[in-house]
Design an enzyme around this catalytic site. Structure first.
Site, short mmCIF file in Angstrom:
data_model
loop_
_atom_site.label_atom_id
_atom_site.label_comp_id
_atom_site.label_asym_id
_atom_site.label_seq_id
_atom_site.Cartn_x
_atom_site.Cartn_y
_atom_site.Cartn_z
N ASP A 38 0.82 -1.21 0.00
CA ASP A 38 0.00 0.00 0.00
C ASP A 38 0.85 1.26 0.00
O ASP A 38 2.07 1.22 0.22
CB ASP A 38 -0.89 0.02 1.24
CG ASP A 38 -2.12 -0.87 1.09
OD1 ASP A 38 -2.34 -1.37 -0.03
OD2 ASP A 38 -2.83 -1.06 2.08
N LYS A 60 -4.04 3.00 -2.33
CA LYS A 60 -5.22 3.85 -2.47
C LYS A 60 -4.92 5.17 -1.79
O LYS A 60 -4.83 5.24 -0.57
CB LYS A 60 -6.44 3.20 -1.82
CG LYS A 60 -6.87 1.87 -2.41
CD LYS A 60 -8.11 1.35 -1.68
CE LYS A 60 -8.64 0.06 -2.29
NZ LYS A 60 -7.78 -1.09 -1.99
#
Length: 252
Positions: A38, A60
């Site tokens: 991530d 994200k």
């Protein structure tokens, strides 16, 4: 010693400070064949994996670019059937608003073994700013809520949490500061101490403290942004009360 096998590892990277990574997570990173990571992890963690490890960014960014969850699930399904050790590295703890169990389900449906390794979750980082989540005689517990459900609404349990004597911790709530403040004001608790903590253990970490009714205004003035943790309750003001008592005693 870890045995090489067809395994999907769901790892919590912790708060950003690389020293807060667990020993077990470190050992698993050392044997990773594929790493799906991530944007919230410390980039230094990428140096732990073997040189021939396939590293794939699937982050994200808050209110920005992101890799759809369906694409991530597809990558998990593909690599878990091709490589012995596939690692999914998530900031904080994967099972606390990290969608880790959704990814667990993808691997399990393929018959792949899954190993979960907890990480230090974001809300624990507020302790770095002298905010304990509980304290005897001050907080009876902790409510942990999301500020943004999948349909964009605020967690309905906030109306219950406001009425308790517990600390309220809100993830993903920066877009809902006005709604959060309004809820407390409606219940006559607008003066409750609150804090927004951003990047608790990273460089550039910041904290804003105010009465909960002023959350939106103080956030704008300080230019706070996501991701950040919102903490509401009397524990927020504990350190100031202790400092004040210490000063008075020294004066006396």
């Amino acid at each position: 010693m870890l045995i090489r096998q067809n395994t999907f590892y769901i790892l919590g990277a912790g708060l950003g400070d690389i020293d807060l990574l667990t020993i077990k997570a470190y050992k698993i990173l050392e044997i990773a064949d594929v790493l799906l990571f991530d944007n919230l992890i410390n980039s230094d963690l990428l140096n732990i994996v073997p040189k021939d490890c396939i590293k794939i960014y699937v982050g994200k960014e808050p209110f920005g670019k992101y890799v759809p969850q369906s694409d991530i699930n597809g990558l998990i399904a593909y690599y878990c059937t091709q490589y012995p050790n596939v690692v999914r590295l998530k900031g904080g703890d994967p099972y606390i608003y990290g969608r880790g169990f959704e990814e667990w389900a993808v691997a399990r449906q393929l018959g792949v073994k899954v190993t979960y390794v907890p990480g230090v979750t974001s809300m624990q980082g507020v302790g770095m700013w002298d905010i304990p989540l509980t304290h005897r005689g001050t907080s009876e517990g902790i409510w942990v809520l999301t500020g943004m459900k999948s349909d964009g609404s605020m967690a309905s349990d906030l109306s219950l949490a406001v009425q308790s004597n517990s600390t309220v911790v809100i993830y993903m709530g920066m877009r809902k500061l006005s709604e959060i403040a309004r809820m407390y004001v409606m219940h006559g608790k607008g003066n409750t101490p609150a804090a927004i903590v951003q990047n608790a253990t990273k460089s550039g970490s910041r904290r804003v403290m105010c009465a909960v009714r002023d959350l939106a205004k103080c956030s704008r003035e300080a230019n706070m942004c996501s991701p950040a943790i919102i903490v509401i309750g009397n524990v927020v003001a504990l350190s100031e009360r202790v400092d004040s008592l210490s000063i008075k005693r020294n004066v006396v």
